[in-house]
Structure formats: structure tokens, C-alpha cells
Design a protein around this motif. Structure first.
Motif, PDB file in Angstrom:
ATOM      1  N   ARG A   1      32.772  12.691 -26.724  1.00  0.00           N
ATOM      2  CA  ARG A   1      33.656  13.523 -25.896  1.00  0.00           C
ATOM      3  C   ARG A   1      32.995  13.855 -24.558  1.00  0.00           C
ATOM      4  O   ARG A   1      33.615  13.760 -23.504  1.00  0.00           O
ATOM      5  N   LEU A   2      31.709  14.238 -24.618  1.00  0.00           N
ATOM      6  CA  LEU A   2      31.007  14.573 -23.379  1.00  0.00           C
ATOM      7  C   LEU A   2      30.802  13.329 -22.519  1.00  0.00           C
ATOM      8  O   LEU A   2      30.914  13.389 -21.293  1.00  0.00           O
ATOM      9  N   ALA A   3      30.540  12.181 -23.167  1.00  0.00           N
ATOM     10  CA  ALA A   3      30.361  10.932 -22.417  1.00  0.00           C
ATOM     11  C   ALA A   3      31.646  10.531 -21.708  1.00  0.00           C
ATOM     12  O   ALA A   3      31.621  10.050 -20.572  1.00  0.00           O
ATOM     13  N   LEU A   4      32.787  10.724 -22.360  1.00  0.00           N
ATOM     14  CA  LEU A   4      34.079  10.428 -21.727  1.00  0.00           C
ATOM     15  C   LEU A   4      34.304  11.351 -20.529  1.00  0.00           C
ATOM     16  O   LEU A   4      34.826  10.919 -19.489  1.00  0.00           O
ATOM     17  N   CYS A   5      33.896  12.624 -20.668  1.00  0.00           N
ATOM     18  CA  CYS A   5      33.992  13.550 -19.535  1.00  0.00           C
ATOM     19  C   CYS A   5      33.085  13.095 -18.393  1.00  0.00           C
ATOM     20  O   CYS A   5      33.461  13.199 -17.221  1.00  0.00           O
ATOM     21  N   GLN A   6      31.899  12.591 -18.736  1.00  0.00           N
ATOM     22  CA  GLN A   6      30.990  12.059 -17.723  1.00  0.00           C
ATOM     23  C   GLN A   6      31.655  10.954 -16.909  1.00  0.00           C
ATOM     24  O   GLN A   6      31.673  10.990 -15.670  1.00  0.00           O
TER      25      GLN A   6
ATOM     26  N   THR B   1      28.784   6.124 -31.735  1.00  0.00           N
ATOM     27  CA  THR B   1      28.443   5.553 -33.045  1.00  0.00           C
ATOM     28  C   THR B   1      26.957   5.502 -33.365  1.00  0.00           C
ATOM     29  O   THR B   1      26.593   5.311 -34.528  1.00  0.00           O
ATOM     30  N   ALA B   2      26.082   5.633 -32.373  1.00  0.00           N
ATOM     31  CA  ALA B   2      24.649   5.440 -32.627  1.00  0.00           C
ATOM     32  C   ALA B   2      24.117   6.482 -33.602  1.00  0.00           C
ATOM     33  O   ALA B   2      24.395   7.684 -33.469  1.00  0.00           O
ATOM     34  N   SER B   3      23.366   6.015 -34.570  1.00  0.00           N
ATOM     35  CA  SER B   3      22.745   6.925 -35.528  1.00  0.00           C
ATOM     36  C   SER B   3      21.482   7.559 -34.943  1.00  0.00           C
ATOM     37  O   SER B   3      21.157   8.698 -35.228  1.00  0.00           O
ATOM     38  N   LYS B   4      20.775   6.800 -34.118  1.00  0.00           N
ATOM     39  CA  LYS B   4      19.601   7.331 -33.435  1.00  0.00           C
ATOM     40  C   LYS B   4      20.058   7.926 -32.103  1.00  0.00           C
ATOM     41  O   LYS B   4      20.489   7.211 -31.205  1.00  0.00           O
ATOM     42  N   ARG B   5      19.963   9.248 -31.967  1.00  0.00           N
ATOM     43  CA  ARG B   5      20.511   9.928 -30.799  1.00  0.00           C
ATOM     44  C   ARG B   5      19.477  10.161 -29.694  1.00  0.00           C
ATOM     45  O   ARG B   5      19.848  10.361 -28.546  1.00  0.00           O
TER      46      ARG B   5
ATOM     47  N   THR C   1      14.938  18.644 -15.679  1.00  0.00           N
ATOM     48  CA  THR C   1      14.901  17.182 -15.764  1.00  0.00           C
ATOM     49  C   THR C   1      16.107  16.655 -16.523  1.00  0.00           C
ATOM     50  O   THR C   1      16.709  15.644 -16.133  1.00  0.00           O
ATOM     51  N   ARG C   2      16.495  17.323 -17.596  1.00  0.00           N
ATOM     52  CA  ARG C   2      17.661  16.889 -18.379  1.00  0.00           C
ATOM     53  C   ARG C   2      18.956  17.082 -17.583  1.00  0.00           C
ATOM     54  O   ARG C   2      19.875  16.266 -17.674  1.00  0.00           O
ATOM     55  N   ILE C   3      19.023  18.150 -16.781  1.00  0.00           N
ATOM     56  CA  ILE C   3      20.190  18.349 -15.905  1.00  0.00           C
ATOM     57  C   ILE C   3      20.287  17.201 -14.908  1.00  0.00           C
ATOM     58  O   ILE C   3      21.363  16.625 -14.691  1.00  0.00           O
ATOM     59  N   LEU C   4      19.147  16.870 -14.307  1.00  0.00           N
ATOM     60  CA  LEU C   4      19.100  15.793 -13.329  1.00  0.00           C
ATOM     61  C   LEU C   4      19.475  14.459 -13.960  1.00  0.00           C
ATOM     62  O   LEU C   4      20.254  13.680 -13.389  1.00  0.00           O
TER      63      LEU C   4
ATOM     64  N   LEU D   1      15.491  10.965 -23.797  1.00  0.00           N
ATOM     65  CA  LEU D   1      16.925  10.988 -23.545  1.00  0.00           C
ATOM     66  C   LEU D   1      17.663  11.125 -24.861  1.00  0.00           C
ATOM     67  O   LEU D   1      17.466  10.317 -25.781  1.00  0.00           O
ATOM     68  N   THR D   2      18.488  12.159 -24.943  1.00  0.00           N
ATOM     69  CA  THR D   2      19.328  12.361 -26.113  1.00  0.00           C
ATOM     70  C   THR D   2      20.762  12.013 -25.747  1.00  0.00           C
ATOM     71  O   THR D   2      21.311  12.563 -24.780  1.00  0.00           O
ATOM     72  N   LEU D   3      21.344  11.096 -26.479  1.00  0.00           N
ATOM     73  CA  LEU D   3      22.715  10.676 -26.179  1.00  0.00           C
ATOM     74  C   LEU D   3      23.680  11.836 -26.359  1.00  0.00           C
ATOM     75  O   LEU D   3      23.612  12.564 -27.357  1.00  0.00           O
TER      76      LEU D   3
END
Length: 315
Positions: A202-207, A183-187, A123-126, A196-198
Motif C-alpha cells: 500500500r505504501l509502495a503504491l502511494c510512493q 510478496t517478499a518474505s525478507k523485508r 537517512t531513512r527519510i532521505l 533498507l526495509t521494504l
């Protein structure tokens, strides 16, 4: 409850309008189209040009399959790339041709579970794959629409100005996602039974980069198949609009939706015959040939999974 029911009926009505409108438009097109021009345009493609187009299609599939490699970094499971990439390729090809629920969801759960991953991990992969795809979409569509690189017909209810506003909204959503990841403190966020874990910034930029690259290569393939005078940003913008229309219509492979949108928005720039020929070639290179390869890959994966289960059985 009432609001949810109204939303459901509105969505059904919108889908029904698409299902009625698209066949009508396609019938009108087929009746008025010069099919001899389509045939001549198809015959005009050189084998070398089609080979380059096939390479572009496979590059797009490789980029999309890399979404699952990115998810491996995000989740931390230990499946090697040689197992992840074939699964992602098969799921994408089935997803394109038989809707998300068949390829993107059901097949992914089946294949990954046979490789030993549990349901929450799949589910997390999806989820990360969906985010990667649509964050890249929103970045590209936001830029294209905000810069008014796609001119909508005056008869369309949204209009170019409305599309520009949508572009700014999409860019704002993309920027907000990146800021939250950085920047979010709550991940971790909980919604019903889903968590959902943010990812890291770096990974978000790759996304965003991977998602945008995939959409860009898809448009590049169509641009390559169109006549030389094609304006790539317009082709990209029309593709982005047609894909959303295909999602709303829930038609497998977006059959007819892609053609209707392209003919509606680019009919003044190209002859209908050459435009239809380019879209037929695109469907062959990007949908049909990868589907054949995916079916063969799927049979190999099933055979390997069966052999693995036999080896694991106690003597």
C-alpha cells in the motif's frame, strides 16, 4: 577494484562531455536566436496565466513535500506535519537550485536533527524520498518511452527504438519493486553500512503515485507555458529525459541542460523564441520564486530552532 576505477573515470568523462557540449550548444543558440521574439513571447504572458502557473508550481512542491509525510508513516517518527512540510519544502527548493548534496542531503540532516531526529531516522527519510521520486519517474518514463511518445533525432546514438527498450526496462523495475513490496518474505536488506526495509505494498503504491504526480505536474506547468499546440506526452517525455541529463551533468539547477534538451527535441514544433520564453518563465516560477520563499522559510526555521535551544538550556 579495476572495474570500479573504470566506472569512476567513465562517469567523469561523461560529465566532462556534458560540461563542454552544453556551453557550445548554448553559445550556438544564443548567437542564432531572435531575442526580440523571446521578449515578445515573454510580454505576451497574461498575469492570470502566470498566476495559474505559480499555483501549479506550488502544487508540485506540496506533492514533493508529501514524500516526507509518507516517510513519517513508514518510519513512525512523531514530528507533526506543520514541522515536516516546511523542512521538505526548503530542502526541495535548495535541492533544485544547488544540487542534491546541498539541499536534499546536508540541509535535510541539519533541519531534521534540530527537530530531534537522529541520523539513522533522517537517512531513512532521505532514502524513502529518493525511492518515491525515482519510482514515480520510472513508471512515467517507462510508459512514455515504451509507447514511443518521444521522437529522438536520428543523430542521437540511442534512437527511438533504444529509448523504447529503456522504457520497457524501467516499467519492469517498477513492477518488480511493487511485487517485492507485496510478496517478499525478507523485508530488510543490508548493503555495506546501509539498511533498507521494504515498505508495505500500500505504501509502495502511494510512493509510485506521488512520485509520478510530481513529475506530471512539472510537465503540466511547462505545457501550460508553451503555445496551445503542445502535445503534453511529448513535453512530459522531454522533461524526463532532460532531468536525467541534468543529474548526469551535475550542473546546479540543471542550468543549460533543460534548455538544450528541449530545444534539441522540440525545435521543430515551436519557434525557438517562444520555446526559450516558456523555459525562462518555467525557471522563474519553479526555481527562482520558490527559492526566495524557501530562503525566508529557512530563516524562520533557524530562528525557531534557536529559540527552542534557549528554552531547553537549564537556568
Amino acid at each position: 577494484m579495476e572495474r570500479k576505477r573504470w566506472h569512476t573515470w567513465a562517469k567523469r568523462l561523461f560529465t566532462l562531455l556534458f560540461l563542454v557540449l552544453i556551453p557550445v550548444l548554448l553559445f550556438t543558440l544564443a548567437r542564432n536566436l531572435d531575442w526580440d521574439e523571446v521578449r515578445q513571447s515573454l510580454l505576451a504572458y497574461k498575469p492570470g496565466s502566470l498566476a495559474v502557473g505559480m499555483v501549479m508550481a506550488l502544487c508540485s512542491f506540496l506533492i514533493f513535500a508529501s514524500y516526507d509525510l509518507l516517510a513519517r508513516s513508514y518510519i513512525g517518527h512523531t514530528l507533526p506535519a506543520r514541522q515536516v512540510l516546511p523542512v521538505a519544502f526548503v530542502c526541495y527548493a535548495f535541492n533544485l537550485n544547488f544540487t542534491t548534496w546541498v539541499g536534499g542531503v546536508a540541509l535535510r540532516y541539519r533541519l531534521y536533527s534540530r527537530l530531534g531526529l537522529d541520523t539513522p531516522t533522517i537517512t531513512r527519510i532521505l532514502t524513502l524520498g529518493l525511492l518515491t521520486n525515482w519510482m514515480g519517474y520510472m513508471l512515467l518514463a517507462g510508459g512514455i518511452f515504451a509507447l514511443r511518445l518521444v521522437e529522438l533525432p536520428s543523430s542521437w546514438p540511442v534512437g527511438t527504438g533504444g529509448l523504447q527498450l529503456i522504457g520497457f526496462v524501467l516499467l519492469a523495475i517498477t513492477f518488480a519493486y511493487l511485487v517485492a513490496c507485496g510478496t517478499a518474505s525478507k523485508r530488510t536488506w543490508q548493503w555495506r553500512d546501509h539498511e533498507l526495509t521494504l515498505p508495505s505494498l500500500r505504501l509502495a503504491l502511494c510512493q509510485v503515485a506521488l512520485g509520478a504526480s510530481n513529475w506530471a505536474v512539472m510537465a503540466l506547468l511547462i505545457d501550460w507555458l508553451l503555445p496551445d499546440q503542445a502535445f503534453y506526452p511529448s513535453v512530459l517525455g522531454v522533461l524526463l529525459i532532460s532531468c536525467v541529463a541534468g543529474v548526469v551533468a551535475h550542473i546546479p539547477a540543471g542550468l543549460g541542460v533543460l534548455e538544450t534538451v528541449f530545444l534539441g527535441l522540440l525545435h521543430g514544433q515551436f519557434g525557438q523564441g517562444s520555446l526559450v520564453a516558456a523555459l525562462l518563465a518555467y525557471r522563474t516560477l519553479y526555481y527562482l520564486i520558490p527559492l526566495v520563499l524557501a530562503v525566508m522559510t529557512y530563516l524562520i526555521l533557524e530562528k525557531r530552532a534557536k529559540a527552542m535551544r534557549r528554552r531547553e538550556k537549564p537556568a
